[in-house]
Design a protein around this motif. Sequence first.
Motif, mmCIF file in Angstrom:
data_model
loop_
_atom_site.group_PDB
_atom_site.id
_atom_site.type_symbol
_atom_site.label_atom_id
_atom_site.label_comp_id
_atom_site.label_asym_id
_atom_site.label_seq_id
_atom_site.Cartn_x
_atom_site.Cartn_y
_atom_site.Cartn_z
ATOM 1 N N ALA A 22 58.150 33.723 14.958
ATOM 2 C CA ALA A 22 57.499 35.041 15.015
ATOM 3 C C ALA A 22 56.523 35.209 13.853
ATOM 4 O O ALA A 22 55.406 35.719 14.033
ATOM 5 N N GLN A 23 56.922 34.772 12.664
ATOM 6 C CA GLN A 23 56.031 34.865 11.506
ATOM 7 C C GLN A 23 54.790 33.996 11.687
ATOM 8 O O GLN A 23 53.686 34.390 11.286
ATOM 9 N N TYR A 24 54.960 32.841 12.294
ATOM 10 C CA TYR A 24 53.820 31.950 12.557
ATOM 11 C C TYR A 24 52.804 32.645 13.464
ATOM 12 O O TYR A 24 51.598 32.635 13.193
ATOM 13 N N LEU A 25 53.286 33.261 14.534
ATOM 14 C CA LEU A 25 52.383 33.930 15.477
ATOM 15 C C LEU A 25 51.774 35.204 14.894
ATOM 16 O O LEU A 25 50.691 35.623 15.308
ATOM 17 N N LYS A 26 52.459 35.804 13.940
ATOM 18 C CA LYS A 26 52.008 37.076 13.364
ATOM 19 C C LYS A 26 51.081 36.880 12.169
ATOM 20 O O LYS A 26 50.556 37.847 11.611
ATOM 21 N N ARG A 27 50.832 35.619 11.787
ATOM 22 C CA ARG A 27 50.139 35.385 10.511
ATOM 23 C C ARG A 27 48.733 35.963 10.472
ATOM 24 O O ARG A 27 48.205 36.237 9.398
ATOM 25 N N ALA B 183 69.951 30.389 13.755
ATOM 26 C CA ALA B 183 68.824 30.026 14.618
ATOM 27 C C ALA B 183 67.878 31.206 14.812
ATOM 28 O O ALA B 183 66.656 31.059 14.778
ATOM 29 N N THR B 184 68.475 32.401 14.984
ATOM 30 C CA THR B 184 67.653 33.603 15.187
ATOM 31 C C THR B 184 66.909 33.989 13.913
ATOM 32 O O THR B 184 65.695 34.236 13.934
ATOM 33 N N GLU B 185 67.641 34.025 12.795
ATOM 34 C CA GLU B 185 67.045 34.519 11.543
ATOM 35 C C GLU B 185 66.132 33.495 10.879
ATOM 36 O O GLU B 185 65.322 33.874 10.020
ATOM 37 N N GLN B 186 66.241 32.219 11.260
ATOM 38 C CA GLN B 186 65.406 31.185 10.643
ATOM 39 C C GLN B 186 64.379 30.607 11.625
ATOM 40 O O GLN B 186 63.189 30.852 11.495
ATOM 41 N N ASP B 187 64.831 29.870 12.639
ATOM 42 C CA ASP B 187 63.884 29.230 13.570
ATOM 43 C C ASP B 187 63.083 30.254 14.378
ATOM 44 O O ASP B 187 61.857 30.161 14.466
ATOM 45 N N LYS C 8 67.511 41.811 14.725
ATOM 46 C CA LYS C 8 67.497 41.228 13.386
ATOM 47 C C LYS C 8 66.144 40.752 12.864
ATOM 48 O O LYS C 8 66.036 40.398 11.692
ATOM 49 N N ILE C 9 65.106 40.698 13.730
ATOM 50 C CA ILE C 9 63.813 40.155 13.294
ATOM 51 C C ILE C 9 62.811 41.291 13.128
ATOM 52 O O ILE C 9 62.336 41.860 14.127
ATOM 53 N N PRO C 10 62.437 41.644 11.890
ATOM 54 C CA PRO C 10 61.576 42.807 11.670
ATOM 55 C C PRO C 10 60.142 42.609 12.143
ATOM 56 O O PRO C 10 59.419 43.598 12.321
ATOM 57 N N GLU C 11 59.721 41.368 12.351
ATOM 58 C CA GLU C 11 58.329 41.125 12.763
ATOM 59 C C GLU C 11 58.067 41.446 14.233
ATOM 60 O O GLU C 11 56.913 41.443 14.680
ATOM 61 N N LEU C 12 59.103 41.715 15.008
ATOM 62 C CA LEU C 12 58.940 41.900 16.446
ATOM 63 C C LEU C 12 58.495 43.317 16.808
ATOM 64 O O LEU C 12 58.819 44.278 16.129
ATOM 65 N N THR C 13 57.770 43.410 17.928
ATOM 66 C CA THR C 13 57.336 44.696 18.469
ATOM 67 C C THR C 13 58.011 45.009 19.794
ATOM 68 O O THR C 13 58.171 46.173 20.161
ATOM 69 N N ALA C 14 58.432 43.978 20.555
ATOM 70 C CA ALA C 14 59.074 44.169 21.857
ATOM 71 C C ALA C 14 59.840 42.903 22.215
ATOM 72 O O ALA C 14 59.582 41.831 21.667
ATOM 73 N N ALA C 15 60.778 43.039 23.170
ATOM 74 C CA ALA C 15 61.587 41.889 23.575
ATOM 75 C C ALA C 15 61.922 41.972 25.057
ATOM 76 O O ALA C 15 62.123 43.061 25.599
ATOM 77 N N VAL C 16 62.006 40.802 25.700
ATOM 78 C CA VAL C 16 62.363 40.702 27.117
ATOM 79 C C VAL C 16 63.429 39.625 27.277
ATOM 80 O O VAL C 16 63.183 38.451 26.995
ATOM 81 N N SER C 17 64.619 40.024 27.730
ATOM 82 C CA SER C 17 65.720 39.085 27.940
ATOM 83 C C SER C 17 65.877 38.763 29.416
ATOM 84 O O SER C 17 65.944 39.662 30.255
ATOM 85 N N PHE C 18 65.945 37.459 29.721
ATOM 86 C CA PHE C 18 66.246 37.013 31.073
ATOM 87 C C PHE C 18 67.686 36.508 31.125
ATOM 88 O O PHE C 18 68.033 35.525 30.478
ATOM 89 N N TYR C 19 68.514 37.209 31.889
ATOM 90 C CA TYR C 19 69.925 36.872 32.143
ATOM 91 C C TYR C 19 70.660 36.290 30.939
ATOM 92 O O TYR C 19 71.186 35.179 30.982
ATOM 93 N N GLY C 20 70.664 37.115 29.873
ATOM 94 C CA GLY C 20 71.426 36.752 28.687
ATOM 95 C C GLY C 20 71.815 37.986 27.888
ATOM 96 O O GLY C 20 70.980 38.872 27.672
ATOM 97 N N PRO D 124 74.490 46.957 21.196
ATOM 98 C CA PRO D 124 73.365 47.711 21.752
ATOM 99 C C PRO D 124 72.700 48.632 20.727
ATOM 100 O O PRO D 124 71.473 48.738 20.684
ATOM 101 N N ALA D 125 73.497 49.259 19.879
ATOM 102 C CA ALA D 125 72.941 50.188 18.893
ATOM 103 C C ALA D 125 72.105 49.489 17.824
ATOM 104 O O ALA D 125 71.336 50.140 17.106
ATOM 105 N N ASP D 126 72.235 48.141 17.723
ATOM 106 C CA ASP D 126 71.489 47.383 16.706
ATOM 107 C C ASP D 126 70.051 47.089 17.128
ATOM 108 O O ASP D 126 69.225 46.725 16.285
ATOM 109 N N VAL D 127 69.743 47.210 18.413
ATOM 110 C CA VAL D 127 68.414 46.852 18.923
ATOM 111 C C VAL D 127 67.355 47.763 18.309
ATOM 112 O O VAL D 127 67.488 48.993 18.338
ATOM 113 N N GLN D 128 66.293 47.157 17.773
ATOM 114 C CA GLN D 128 65.290 47.903 17.013
ATOM 115 C C GLN D 128 63.933 48.053 17.713
ATOM 116 O O GLN D 128 63.063 48.761 17.219
ATOM 117 N N VAL D 129 63.737 47.353 18.834
ATOM 118 C CA VAL D 129 62.433 47.380 19.506
ATOM 119 C C VAL D 129 62.630 47.666 20.991
ATOM 120 O O VAL D 129 63.736 47.512 21.519
#
Length: 224
Positions: A97-102, A88-92, A125-137, A146-151
Motif C-alpha cells: 500500500a505504501q508503494y502504491l501511495k508514494r 503479513a498484513t502489517e508488513q507485506d 490495521k493499515i492507515p494508508e488505505l481508503t477503501a477495501a473489497v473482500s471476496f469470500y473471506g 467488525p468494529a475495528d474496520v476503519q474504511v
Amino acid sequence: MGTHITFKRPDGKEAKGYLANAARGNAPGVVVIQEWWGLSENIKALTDRFALAGFDALAPDLYKGVVVPYHDADAAGKEMNSLNFIEATEQDVRGAAQYLKRNGAKVGLTGFCMGGAVTIIGAAKIPELTAAVSFYGVPPEQAAKPADVQVPLQGHFANKDDYFSPQMVDAFEQGLKAAGKNYEFFRYDADHAFVNEERASVHDREAAEQAWGRATEFFKKHLG
C-alpha cells in the motif's frame, strides 16, 4: 502485462510482488491479495485486469515464491496455516500500500478467499488505505472485529460456501451494522472461489462479472 518487483516493508525488509500499472499516470492504487494457493496465474490476471480498469495494482507474494497446485488443498492449508496473518498484513500488505501511495495516490485493498480475510484485517490495521473489497473471506475475531474496520468496506460472498459460511458472513455483517460502519455486502448463489476462472468446478461467470463490476465501481467512487 505486469512485472515482478521488489518493494520495502515498513520494517525495512524487502518483499516481492507482481505489479501492473494503469495506462494513465497518477492512477489510484489497488493492493490485490492471493488465495491460499499463492500468487497464482489467476491472481496475476486479476491484477492485470485492475490495471486495465484504471488502477495501479500490486499483488504481494505472501508465500515467497510458493504456488500450490489447485488439486492439493492439504498443501494449501499448510501454507496458509504457517502464514502469520498479522505480520503479513502489517508488513507485506502495508508495504505494498505504501508503494502504491508514494506519489500521493489513494489506495484500496482487495483479496480472495484467504486474501479476503487479510483484506478485512488490513481495513482495520493499515492507515494508508481508503477503501477495501473482500471476496469470500472473513477473519477470525482475534485478528479483526467488525468494529475495528476503519474504511468503507464492500464484501462479495457465496451462499454455497463451506469455508466462510453464510452464518459467519451474517454475524460479521451484524457486527458492522451495530458498529455503524460504512459497508455493503453482496451474496451470490454460487460456490466459494466463484471468481477464479482457472477452477472450472466452482467458477461462475455471471456472478463473477457482477461482483467485478460492483468492486471496480466501488473503488472508482472511493479512490477516484
